[in-house]
Design a protein around this motif. Structure first.
Motif, mmCIF file in Angstrom:
data_model
loop_
_atom_site.group_PDB
_atom_site.id
_atom_site.type_symbol
_atom_site.label_atom_id
_atom_site.label_comp_id
_atom_site.label_asym_id
_atom_site.label_seq_id
_atom_site.Cartn_x
_atom_site.Cartn_y
_atom_site.Cartn_z
ATOM 1 N N ASN A 187 0.849 -1.177 0.000
ATOM 2 C CA ASN A 187 0.000 0.000 0.000
ATOM 3 C C ASN A 187 0.887 1.230 0.000
ATOM 4 O OD1 ASN A 187 -2.243 1.684 0.217
ATOM 5 N ND2 ASN A 187 -2.286 1.586 2.445
ATOM 6 N N GLN B 64 -1.303 -3.033 3.351
ATOM 7 C CA GLN B 64 -2.726 -3.011 3.656
ATOM 8 C C GLN B 64 -2.933 -3.567 5.065
ATOM 9 O OE1 GLN B 64 -5.184 -1.723 2.037
ATOM 10 N NE2 GLN B 64 -4.563 -1.539 -0.106
ATOM 11 N N GLU C 131 -6.337 -3.117 -5.709
ATOM 12 C CA GLU C 131 -7.390 -2.671 -4.789
ATOM 13 C C GLU C 131 -8.648 -3.531 -4.915
ATOM 14 O OE1 GLU C 131 -7.256 0.444 -8.212
ATOM 15 O OE2 GLU C 131 -5.848 -0.779 -7.047
ATOM 16 N N GLN D 206 -7.964 -6.636 -2.987
ATOM 17 C CA GLN D 206 -8.104 -6.349 -1.559
ATOM 18 C C GLN D 206 -9.566 -6.356 -1.141
ATOM 19 O OE1 GLN D 206 -5.512 -6.188 0.406
ATOM 20 N NE2 GLN D 206 -6.654 -5.792 2.295
#
Length: 214
Positions: A57, A68, A178, A181
């Protein structure tokens, strides 16, 4: 089956962008960087043989990538060494975790204190998706594969259990970090399936609202 009380408070971290590991899933990895070769060797000496997969991140002002806050730990279930010293391993997904803090130390790889609280379901049985409209899902997936000139073993996809199908596609499809995630953090299998379907449909629209791609 591993109990949550048996999971360690500190684990080695492998920050690999775009690589997604989910509980009860398998992730093959090719390890060649010296620091991660050392990580594998150290992990194999522990009883749990756990490695934490976390998406990098970017943090403004930080020297180097951050992490993250949620990752997934995997147990080294297969291990082989090539003639030139690289490792081929397979991680079996155990449980998600929350990063508490990064641990300063003398290892060349990163380590973090982690919390397993809130992810008790990861250590249980396979999840089912009771509202899964498989025909609609596979039809949309077929159009996605056609648009990207991808092939698939459709007989296997049709016969796969809900969790295996959804988690395997979440891990394998070429999605942004993302998006990976978001799939990792989905609180349930049905939420992950809904998120995955939304991402596929978004791609079919060409990445914006409008007509579907042919």
């Amino acid at each position: 089956m591993i109990k949550q009380s048996e999971l360690p408070d500190t684990i080695a971290i492998f920050p690999l962008g775009g690589a997604l590991l989910l509980p009860r899933s398998r992730l093959p990895l090719h390890i060649f960087e010296p620091r991660y070769l050392q990580m594998i060797e150290d992990s194999l000496k522990t009883s749990g043989r756990l490695i934490g997969m976390v998406q990098p991140n970017v943090v403004p002002g930080r020297d180097g990538p951050g992490l993250q806050t949620i990752g997934c730990a995997g147990r080294i279930t297969q291990f082989s060494e090539t003639e030139d010293g690289r490792y081929m391993i397979t991680l079996g997904g155990v449980s998600r975790f929350r990063v508490v803090q990064e641990v300063e130390g003398f290892t060349p790889y990163r380590r973090c204190d982690v919390s397993w609280d809130g992810f008790e379901r990861d250590l249980g049985k396979d999840e089912e998706d009771v509202d899964f409209d498989r025909d609609h899902f596979l039809d949309t997936l077929g159009r996605y594969f056609d648009a990207r000139n991808l092939s698939a073993d459709w007989d296997t996809l049709k016969e796969a259990d809900d969790e295996l199908l959804i988690n395997s596609l979440s891990m394998m499809l070429d999605l942004e970090s993302e998006d990976k995630q978001a799939l990792l953090e989905a609180p349930s299998l049905s939420t992950r399936r809904e998120t995955l379907l939304t991402l596929i449909e978004y791609t079919l629209r060409g990445g914006h609202e409008g007509e579907m791609m042919n």
